[in-house]
Design an enzyme around this catalytic site. Structure first.
Site, PDB file in Angstrom:
ATOM      1  N   CYS A  87      36.624 -36.342  12.274  1.00  0.00           N
ATOM      2  CA  CYS A  87      37.182 -35.572  13.381  1.00  0.00           C
ATOM      3  C   CYS A  87      38.550 -36.145  13.728  1.00  0.00           C
ATOM      4  O   CYS A  87      38.702 -37.356  13.925  1.00  0.00           O
ATOM      5  CB  CYS A  87      36.239 -35.654  14.579  1.00  0.00           C
ATOM      6  SG  CYS A  87      36.890 -34.864  16.069  1.00  0.00           S
ATOM      7  N   CYS A 135      33.465 -23.445   7.559  1.00  0.00           N
ATOM      8  CA  CYS A 135      34.873 -23.062   7.405  1.00  0.00           C
ATOM      9  C   CYS A 135      35.640 -23.785   8.509  1.00  0.00           C
ATOM     10  O   CYS A 135      35.545 -23.422   9.679  1.00  0.00           O
ATOM     11  CB  CYS A 135      34.985 -21.549   7.529  1.00  0.00           C
ATOM     12  SG  CYS A 135      36.612 -20.898   7.169  1.00  0.00           S
TER      13      CYS A 135
END
Length: 137
Positions: free
Chosen positions: A53, A124
Site C-alpha cells: 500500500c 484491478c
C-alpha cells in the site's frame, strides 16, 4: 471522514519504498479516484517482489499473482491474507466491489469475477495506490 476511519495519508510507519502521498495519490486513495488506464509503470513490472500500500506500507500482493488482464491497470488474481477489505460501490451508474487497504482504508481499486484460475478473480488496482518492492537478488 469519521473519527473511526483512518486517513490514508497517515498511519503505520511505511516499509521501504513508502513515503508521503502525491496529490494524485491522495485523489485516488482518499477521494476514490481512478488513474488513467495504461498510465501506471507497474503495468509493465515483471520482477519478483511485493506490492505494498502506497499510504501505509501494508503488503497487499505478491508478484506471482500479477497478470496482464488487458484492462490497463495492474491486475492480480489473489491478495495476501487479510490485506484488503471490500464494500459495494454503486457510483458511476454501476454496482462494483471496491477494494481498500485493510490497515489504512485507502482506496485501491475494484474486484471483478472475471480473472484467471485458480481464483477466477481480478483485483484491478490503481498503480498509484501501490509501491513495488523487488525481492532481494
Amino acid at each position: 471522514m469519521t473519527a473511526n476511519e483512518a486517513d490514508p495519508t497517515e498511519g503505520p510507519a511505511c516499509g521501504s519504498g513508502c513515503g508521503p502521498l502525491t496529490p494524485e495519490q491522495i485523489r485516488v486513495m482518499r477521494d476514490h479516484g481512478t488513474e488513467r488506464a495504461g498510465s501506471s509503470p507497474l503495468n509493465h513490472e515483471k520482477r519478483a517482489g511485493l506490492y505494498r500500500c502506497a499510504a501505509c506500507g501494508t503488503p497487499l500482493f505478491r508478484s506471482e499473482t500479477k497478470y496482464d488482464s488487458g484492462s490497463g491497470w495492474p491486475s492480480y488474481y489473489d491478495v495476501l491474507p487479510h490485506a484488503v477489505e471490500s464494500r459495494t460501490d454503486a457510483s458511476h451508474g454501476m454496482v462494483r466491489t471496491e477494494i481498500h487497504c485493510a490497515s489504512c482504508k485507502g482506496h485501491l481499486g475494484h474486484l471483478f469475477p472475471d480473472g484467471p484460475r485458480p481464483t477466477g478473480l481480478r483485483y484491478c488496482i490503481n498503480g498509484l495506490a501501490l509501491n513495488f518492492v523487488p525481492d532481494a537478488a
